[in-house]
Design an enzyme around this catalytic site. Structure first.
Site, PDB file in Angstrom:
ATOM      1  CG  ASN A   8      -1.868   1.157   1.279  1.00 50.06           C
ATOM      2  OD1 ASN A   8      -1.727   2.132   0.555  1.00 50.06           O
ATOM      3  ND2 ASN A   8      -2.847   1.063   2.160  1.00 50.06           N
ATOM      4  CG  HIS A 179      -8.091   7.100   0.540  1.00 51.71           C
ATOM      5  ND1 HIS A 179      -8.265   8.422   0.921  1.00 51.71           N
ATOM      6  CD2 HIS A 179      -6.768   6.936   0.382  1.00 51.71           C
ATOM      7  CE1 HIS A 179      -7.089   9.021   0.989  1.00 51.71           C
ATOM      8  NE2 HIS A 179      -6.156   8.135   0.665  1.00 51.71           N
ATOM      9  NE  ARG A 240      -2.688  14.459  -2.156  1.00 53.07           N
ATOM     10  CZ  ARG A 240      -3.162  13.249  -1.943  1.00 53.07           C
ATOM     11  NH1 ARG A 240      -4.416  12.964  -2.173  1.00 53.07           N
ATOM     12  NH2 ARG A 240      -2.371  12.304  -1.475  1.00 53.07           N
TER      13      ARG A 240
END
Length: 397
Positions: A8, A179, A240
């Protein structure tokens, strides 16, 4: 004995678990944190409580993978890399090409590269990790598990933008989310903990880490999510910006003498969010340490919490109610103060936090009061198990 490794790779982290399959027995697991930052943390847990940890600068994901594979043999966790017959990779953007997990051959990997425009911080890193595995483990089956696949159940009213329809028809301009593997796992687990059939639940899942998103899960299906065409949209995140007025971009470009829109988008992806607001760090842990003496760090934290509350509130309206709110991922699982501040701002619809139950890090449990109308849960995400299961399915097909 056959083993599968689930990888991941986040924007600044690499989490993994090594399984004996199909028994789903965890042989070892670990995480590389703060990739690309100073003092990266490389951790492996294995055996009967054994732990290997080193703090050093790890410049990129490729370096992290080399370290990982080297340590698996050096620590005698495996005798040979040939024991790893399957590798499952979490990939953020599958666009409309990948509606479910898929074997990654050369053609699929080319598509992952092409889809990087949808997830510029993730797909390139994930493609690089896959190529490292192809080089070092040439006989291992590589499988991509796509974050976007869980969100393919969104209705058009939620995934379409209010722009000319031909932009979607011709260019795929729509909300894709991210996600998804995490949201799928914690929503299923929440239904089990609630003792209700998944199909009868309304759950809001909050995946809060360096990358962060919130999803409205109605009857086990994603019906809306905070990330958009790329993972840039939605909440304030580590680097972000989250949601922003598009008209601000040409205004700033003019003021900053920027002529290439890609440079502006790069600023929004890599130099904004908690980092841009605070001027301190993209890591919430650093901001928590600095907030007592640094007002910008404190404001950055408050903005993060405010955006989480607003999305939760909007999704209560979207589903016309909610049974449970779930916190997961690095910040969601470990930031006691953040969970408290978010939920204490949502008491108007019957959500009450139990301070004692909430005073925990990474421990699966209810953290709401017994009489809270809306249950609040802390559920450590297990994307790796979901990934390993998908690898096993494709191995046997």
């Amino acid at each position: 004995m056959s083993k599968t490794i689930a990888i991941n790779a986040g924007s600044s982290s690499l989490k993994w678990q090594l399984y004996t399959m199909p028994e789903e027995v965890v042989v070892a697991k670990g995480i590389v944190e703060r990739i690309g930052l100073n003092d990266s943390i490389f951790t492996i847990k294995y055996g009967e409580g054994d732990k290997y940890e080193v703090v050093k600068d790890i410049v990129d994901h490729e370096t992290a993978i080399h370290m990982l594979l080297d340590q698996l043999t050096e620590l005698n966790i495996i005798e040979s890399l040939e024991e790893i017959t399957g590798a499952g990779h979490r990939i953020v953007a599958g666009g409309e090409h990948f509606k479910e997990s898929a074997i990654i051959d050369d053609a699929a990997l080319k598509l992952v590269d092409e889809l990087a425009e949808f997830a510029p911080l993730h797909n390139p890193a994930e493609a690089k990790v896959i190529r490292v595995f192809q080089k070092l483990l040439p006989n291992t089956l590589n499988v991509g598990v796509f974050d976007t696949s869980f969100h393919t159940t969104m209705p058009d009213v939620n995934y379409l933008y209010s722009i000319p329809m031909e932009y979607y028809d011709e260019f795929g301009a729509r909300k894709y989310g991210a996600h998804g593997t995490s949201h799928r796992y914690v929503s299923e687990r929440a239904a089990e903990m609630l003792g209700k059939p998944l199909e009868e639940t309304k759950i809001i899942t909050c995946h809060l880490g360096n990358g962060a998103s919130i999803t409205a899960v109605d009857g086990g299906k994603s019906i809306d999510t905070s990330m958009g065409f790329t993972p840039l949209a939605g909440l304030t995140m580590g680097t972000r910006s989250g949601d922003i007025d598009a008209s601000l971009l040409p205004y700033l470009m003019d003021k900053l003498n920027i002529t290439d829109i890609k440079e502006m988008v790069d600023i929004l992806n890599k130099k904004s969010g908690l980092l841009g607001l605070s001027g301190v760090s993209s890591d919430m842990r650093d901001l928590l340490e600095a907030q007592e003496t640094d007002s910008r760090a404190k404001v950055a934290i408050e903005i993060f919490e405010d955006r989480v509350r607003k999305y939760i509130g909007s999704y209560v309206a979207t589903m016309n109610g909610v049974d449970a709110i779930v916190f997961t991922a690095g910040i969601g699982e470990n930031d006691v103060e953040m969970r408290r501040n978010v939920i204490n701002g949502l008491t108007w619809f019957g959500c009450e936090l139990d301070e004692e139950k909430n005073n925990v890090r990474g421990d699966e449990r209810f953290i709401s009061t017994d009489d809270s109308k809306v249950k609040v849960l802390l559920i450590p995400t297990d994307e790796e198990l979901m990934i390993a299961r998908d690898v096993e399915t494709l191995k046997n097909n």
